[in-house]
Design a protein around this motif. Structure first.
Motif, PDB file in Angstrom:
ATOM      1  N   VAL A 163       0.835  -1.204   0.000  1.00 52.45           N
ATOM      2  CA  VAL A 163       0.000   0.000   0.000  1.00 52.45           C
ATOM      3  C   VAL A 163       0.873   1.259   0.000  1.00 52.45           C
ATOM      4  O   VAL A 163       0.581   2.237  -0.709  1.00 52.45           O
ATOM      5  N   ALA A 164       1.965   1.243   0.774  1.00 58.65           N
ATOM      6  CA  ALA A 164       2.876   2.397   0.790  1.00 58.65           C
ATOM      7  C   ALA A 164       3.445   2.648  -0.595  1.00 58.65           C
ATOM      8  O   ALA A 164       3.442   3.782  -1.094  1.00 58.65           O
ATOM      9  N   VAL A 165       3.920   1.584  -1.243  1.00 55.34           N
ATOM     10  CA  VAL A 165       4.489   1.725  -2.591  1.00 55.34           C
ATOM     11  C   VAL A 165       3.424   2.184  -3.576  1.00 55.34           C
ATOM     12  O   VAL A 165       3.671   3.042  -4.426  1.00 55.34           O
ATOM     13  N   LYS A 166       2.239   1.630  -3.459  1.00 57.50           N
ATOM     14  CA  LYS A 166       1.122   2.027  -4.335  1.00 57.50           C
ATOM     15  C   LYS A 166       0.848   3.522  -4.212  1.00 57.50           C
ATOM     16  O   LYS A 166       0.518   4.190  -5.196  1.00 57.50           O
ATOM     17  N   ARG A 167       1.010   4.054  -2.996  1.00 60.10           N
ATOM     18  CA  ARG A 167       0.807   5.490  -2.771  1.00 60.10           C
ATOM     19  C   ARG A 167       2.070   6.311  -3.092  1.00 60.10           C
ATOM     20  O   ARG A 167       2.148   7.488  -2.769  1.00 60.10           O
ATOM     21  N   ASN A 168       3.060   5.627  -3.700  1.00 52.77           N
ATOM     22  CA  ASN A 168       4.308   6.285  -4.107  1.00 52.77           C
ATOM     23  C   ASN A 168       5.132   6.763  -2.917  1.00 52.77           C
ATOM     24  O   ASN A 168       5.794   7.807  -2.957  1.00 52.77           O
ATOM     25  N   VAL A 169       5.101   5.967  -1.846  1.00 52.12           N
ATOM     26  CA  VAL A 169       5.863   6.269  -0.635  1.00 52.12           C
ATOM     27  C   VAL A 169       6.780   5.087  -0.347  1.00 52.12           C
ATOM     28  O   VAL A 169       6.358   3.934  -0.410  1.00 52.12           O
ATOM     29  N   LEU A 170       8.033   5.363  -0.033  1.00 53.49           N
ATOM     30  CA  LEU A 170       8.974   4.293   0.294  1.00 53.49           C
ATOM     31  C   LEU A 170       8.629   3.722   1.669  1.00 53.49           C
ATOM     32  O   LEU A 170       8.562   4.469   2.649  1.00 53.49           O
ATOM     33  N   PRO A 171       8.398   2.409   1.779  1.00 59.13           N
ATOM     34  CA  PRO A 171       8.065   1.828   3.090  1.00 59.13           C
ATOM     35  C   PRO A 171       9.211   2.014   4.084  1.00 59.13           C
ATOM     36  O   PRO A 171      10.366   1.768   3.754  1.00 59.13           O
ATOM     37  N   GLU A 172       8.878   2.444   5.271  1.00 57.96           N
ATOM     38  CA  GLU A 172       9.875   2.627   6.318  1.00 57.96           C
ATOM     39  C   GLU A 172       9.944   1.369   7.182  1.00 57.96           C
ATOM     40  O   GLU A 172       9.080   0.496   7.114  1.00 57.96           O
ATOM     41  N   ASN A 173      10.991   1.301   8.023  1.00 52.22           N
ATOM     42  CA  ASN A 173      11.065   0.192   8.983  1.00 52.22           C
ATOM     43  C   ASN A 173       9.869   0.231   9.932  1.00 52.22           C
ATOM     44  O   ASN A 173       9.377  -0.803  10.364  1.00 52.22           O
ATOM     45  N   THR A 174       9.429   1.431  10.245  1.00 57.54           N
ATOM     46  CA  THR A 174       8.252   1.612  11.110  1.00 57.54           C
ATOM     47  C   THR A 174       7.005   1.738  10.223  1.00 57.54           C
ATOM     48  O   THR A 174       6.305   2.748  10.256  1.00 57.54           O
ATOM     49  N   VAL A 175       6.751   0.699   9.424  1.00 57.53           N
ATOM     50  CA  VAL A 175       5.693   0.780   8.413  1.00 57.53           C
ATOM     51  C   VAL A 175       4.316   0.980   9.026  1.00 57.53           C
ATOM     52  O   VAL A 175       3.440   1.603   8.419  1.00 57.53           O
ATOM     53  N   TRP A 176       4.098   0.507  10.263  1.00 57.42           N
ATOM     54  CA  TRP A 176       2.766   0.657  10.845  1.00 57.42           C
ATOM     55  C   TRP A 176       2.510   2.073  11.323  1.00 57.42           C
ATOM     56  O   TRP A 176       1.361   2.535  11.328  1.00 57.42           O
TER      57      TRP A 176
END
Length: 290
Positions: A163-176
């Motif tokens: 979902v993060a990638v779909k929103r054009n955001v790089l997933p962080e380690n603290t993804v939640w």
């Protein structure tokens, strides 16, 4: 320190395989971007035999590190997103040598496409999510709820990254923490799984039902990258698919993802005769619109 490093990067710039030479200086003494070094000499090479070469230098007071990175390794890091400081080095680095404007063109692409390789990232996360979902569902149906719970956590983790990638955001380690802002519904699903007072069986049932919904809705979008590569040929053996540089990044999830797309009628199987008349080679091709 830059003056002392000049002979080093001049020597590297004279080599035909050197694509770019960049210098990154630290902003403060404990700068994490330069791994606390005063200077980073970042060299990109077209020689892919050795992915990473590193040397450390000192003039007695200050210290510098030289990293020679192969073009293939650099591309891998940018696509998979496992070495975020590389992007900082490319953006912040002072270019001293740039064959055919290699670094400048890469910087331009990064500015236009902040989430480098968005398509492959979505494909990889979906492949991992489908595998975790399927394995978790098997344990759930066998009433092995604690084993199923671990796979449910992994399923949601890859969903959140997707979902993060779909929103054009790089997933962080603290993804939640990210997901709480990006997609509260996905965050709520995770919160229900780990924090609800409901029986574990009911929590798992909710997660797998929701995961099935997300997988169904996002499969076509997640498969775009794989199917685009497969359009380059009429049919593929599984070995040929593994040998594609970008598809190799899917690792052990590639074959699982392909089989899933066969089930969803996005890929079809063709049978090719083998030396054994009782057996056929299995090849794959995309199902084109008829």
């Amino acid at each position: 320190m830059e003056q002392m490093l000049r002979p080093v990067y001049q020597e590297r710039a004279s080599l035909p395989e050197t694509l770019s030479v960049l210098l990154i200086g630290n902003q403060r003494e404990d700068d994490p971007i330069t791994d606390t070094f005063d200077e980073i000499l970042f060299i990109i090479t077209s020689n892919n035999e050795i992915p990473i070469q590193t040397k450390h230098y000192t003039d007695g007071k200050r210290k510098a590190a030289m990293h020679i990175i192969s073009e293939r390794q650099l591309t891998h890091w940018l696509l998979v997103g496992t070495n975020k400081k590389i992007i900082d080095w490319l953006i912040l680095g002072k270019v001293f040598f740039d064959r055919d404007e290699y670094a400048e063109r890469l910087k331009e692409r990064l500015s236009e496409e902040p989430l480098f390789g968005r398509g492959i990232k979505m494909g990889m996360e979906m492949a991992k999510m489908i595998r975790a979902y399927n394995e978790g569902k098997i344990h759930f149906e066998r009433k092995q709820h604690m084993d199923s719970y671990l796979y449910a956590i992994n399923t949601l983790h890859h969903l959140a990254r997707f979902v993060a990638v779909k929103r054009n955001v790089l997933p962080e380690n603290t993804v939640w923490t990210q997901m709480k802002k990006i997609d509260p519904a996905v965050f709520k699903l995770y919160e229900e799984l780990i924090g609800s007072e409901e029986e574990i069986e009911k929590r798992l049932d909710l997660v797998f039902l929701a995961s099935e919904f997300f997988i169904h809705n996002y499969t076509n979008e997640a498969a775009v990258h794989l199917l685009a590569i497969m359009r380059e040929k009429e049919s593929w053996t599984v070995q040929q698919l593994h040998e594609q540089d970008e598809l190799a990044l899917y690792s052990s999830d590639l074959e699982f993802f392909i089989e899933y797309l066969v089930d969803k009628n996005l890929i079809e199987i063709t049978q090719v005769p083998s030396k054994n008349e009782l057996l056929f080679h299995r090849e794959y091709r995309i199902i084109r619109a008829r």
